[in-house]
Design an enzyme around this catalytic site. Sequence first.
Site, PDB file in Angstrom:
ATOM      1  CG  ASP A 544      -2.214   0.683   1.024  1.00  6.88           C
ATOM      2  OD1 ASP A 544      -2.314   1.498   0.085  1.00  6.88           O
ATOM      3  OD2 ASP A 544      -3.162   0.417   1.791  1.00  6.88           O
ATOM      4  CD  GLU A 547       0.370   6.212  -3.778  1.00  5.96           C
ATOM      5  OE1 GLU A 547      -0.376   5.354  -4.268  1.00  5.96           O
ATOM      6  OE2 GLU A 547       0.621   6.258  -2.557  1.00  5.96           O
ATOM      7  CG  ASP A 622      -7.566   4.755  -0.333  1.00  7.38           C
ATOM      8  OD1 ASP A 622      -7.685   3.524  -0.397  1.00  7.38           O
ATOM      9  OD2 ASP A 622      -6.652   5.312   0.300  1.00  7.38           O
TER      10      ASP A 622
END
Length: 937
Positions: A544, A547, A622
């Site tokens: 997760d 980025e 998300d």
Amino acid sequence: MGRGIVALTLLACLWPLSASAGSVRQVPHGMEVTTDAGEKVRVLAYADGTFRVTVADDPSAAPQSLMVVHEADGEPEFRDDAKTASLTMPQARAQVGLSDGRLTVYNAAGEPLLDEYAPARMLTPVTVEGQPWLATRVQFNRGTDEGLYGLGQHQNRQMNYNGEDVELAQHNMAIAVPYLLSTRGYGILWDNASITRVGDPEPYELLKANWKADYFLGERLALSRPEPLIDYQYIRDQARWPEEAKAATVAATTGQNTQGNATQPQRVVWTGSFTPQASGTHKFRLYSSSYAKVFVDDREVLSRWRQNWNPWYHNFELDLEAGKPVNLRVEWEPNQGYIALFHADPLPPEDRHSVSFASEAGKAIDYYVVSGASMDGLVAGYRRLTGKAPMMPRWAYGFWQSRQRYETQDLLLGVLRQYREAKIPIDAIVQDWFYWPEDQWGSHTFDPKRFPDPAALVEQVHDLDARIMISVWPKFYPDTANGKELAARNFLYQRPLEAGQKDWVGPGYLNTFYDPYTPEARAIYFRQMREALVDKGFDAWWMDATEPDWHSNLSVEERAFQMTSPATGTPGAAIFNSYPLPHAEGVAEGLRAAQPDRRPFILTRSGFGGIQRASAALWSGDVAARWDDLRDQVSAGANLSISGIPNWTHDIGGFALEERFSKEQPEALPEWRELYLRWFQFGAFSPLFRSHGEYPFRETPIIAKDDPAMLEGLTYYHRLRYRLLPYIYTLAAGTWFEDGTIMRPLVMSFPGDRRAWNVDDEYLFGPALLVAPVSEFTARERKVYLPAGAGWFEAESGRRLEGGQEVTASAPRERMPLFVKAGSIVPTGRDVQSTGEEPQGPLTIHVFPGADGSFSLYEDQGEDMGYSRGEFARIPLVWNDAARTLTIGARVGRFPGMAATRRVGVVVHGDGRVGAVFAREPSRWVEYDGTATELEF
């Protein structure tokens, strides 16, 4: 080639080289042109007709690519004359002007694919953290009408990028893959990891509109004042809130799930007049969270909602006339949120419709031009450069259940048992974040009070014939043992710690990420992960926030500053988009070494060019649970897939919900259930079928417990997905063996149908199935475009329709429009509860006549690396439409556990029967022992 060398030698003798005369020399696999201005343009050829183009003072100084793993291997024919030099391969030819370095690429027939506009080429010195870098730009095909696709995942409902602007900058919901594919028959892989703009080379600017801002606390107007801009975009901007309106916004400091001290509802209304200086299509971007609406002359043009810790851009366009003002109104309910409004003037038409790349920081202009006879060929060319997409395990194509989050191991096991007891198919369950003790993020350990025996948890999941994926982050609390070990070797980012940033857990903890840009750092990270998690038997890895997203709602400049690599010293601005690639590669390489005969499975939120070689699937982040967001998934997933990354998924139902849904308000329950059901239908025909999100719980037996029709609808798609597994798993194998694409924008299969180029709410699932998700509340039918050049069968009714037309398809709440292309062969299996149940069981072959067809059914062991050693079997299936015969060909190959004989049934559709096509029983059965057989119908 010899004549070219001689000609160059003679020219050199007759005209001395100078700044006023371009020149060329041959280099291994290519050539290097020096232009009149002294720029060097190096072109290298690949055996498949790809060309690498590098423009710099010294092209050999271009840095080693993170994306590209294949070196130039072409042996081109070289030619030059007084004006141009060229490299010719059987597939394509690259030509460079000696004077200006203008690149033109032609296909094998001599037709131009790519024509550079040399005046736009830019190599501008910039300084980044005291280091010399170059801002770069190129432009091609001015005034083009070609279709343009790819570029990763962008959730702005953009399908064909011709005329669009795309900013490649990693974000929770945006995935930057700098590969653009054209209907002309070429792709461009832009080798730059900084923020890159495709389309308009300039960033949009905050809109100046002489705003009047009205701030309300409750119904009371607390303040009215003029403001030049709408700009509360980042955390740093919150300090500009007027004192009179701070009651409801003072707590908006962390950018995460922080609860404020406000008790009053509030809103802000901006009104203003904008007078355009140019006529044409003006482009706007509203960056927002919470509820926001935009009106133009009292007409609503945008209405969106997003969770406040994850704002993002929403695009809209206005056709405006120079000198003619328009009235704008922006209404916003801040609720501790963020907002900013941006604008770009129209570009000249020839620039608006062109191919343009502009990057903020590089050492050279560096890109690859891939040629191909089809979109599939362009995907194959991309993977030849950046790496194959390894096969995922078969169980990965079953159903995945996840939740934010299972708080104990008993809760997770209880959910899995619910599925088994209800006889609803499932293959994988997911343990999301925060299984560790509260203050030990990055320890990879389990809180013993909630997870007393993780190894037993894994074993019990396996006993229930399922697999388990676990969340593992690149994030660390600095006082954990793992964090200290990484920091001691300078492999932990320090700037986020120096900034004093705290996360949203408990009282808030200082946190940072590890630096994956050196092999040693990646090896330490994986060893820590292996010792704590891999050795316990977990099956898949949810990586997760890659980025990296260490603190939501920092400005882009702050994010870039904080991600400067401690180990290499490379400025974050220059590597902004690349973090997920080395991180995923390090984990994949570690898994392959630790488990050499087991297929890795990685799910990562962000990606970059080449991420597919790391056995990585991606998901859309998300996303919000709204109808607009559901529709936006279609073009996002289709363009990511055509970018060369075949395994993609999304949070079925949307991750974050409005309070009316999360608080289960009775009046909102019908809409929430319908939204989830529609999203689930879409998920069943996505490469990976996965439900995940915040409360309310999404598990099928729970979400539909008081709605029998909903339960039937959800269960129908569970079972249909599993019956289609022989077809789906063959598509999955095709991503390795044929460089195939599972989720296909219509243009991939129908490039000659220009209407199909722009369809952004349909796609093909493999070669046979056309999927048309429903993304409007209470809609019970929808328009579906059936591409020209094929006939189509409606899957729910069996009726046959001609392509090249728009039809109105029935769409009851429990069913989604689905069509099958005439000439398709679709193998299906029986109803099972998991992919491990009877993988060699009976087959049903569905034939959809109207054209000749073929399908090569693929089978293997399902989890090991045998496919890479040739341990697999193919059963060729061929339909002769004129003779109405189906040939089940001789089986080719074998693998451990392969059944010697199979019972195979056949259904030939189009006989006028009404009803769901995949529910029909075979009219013929044969015992197939691997030898060829022909059946007449």
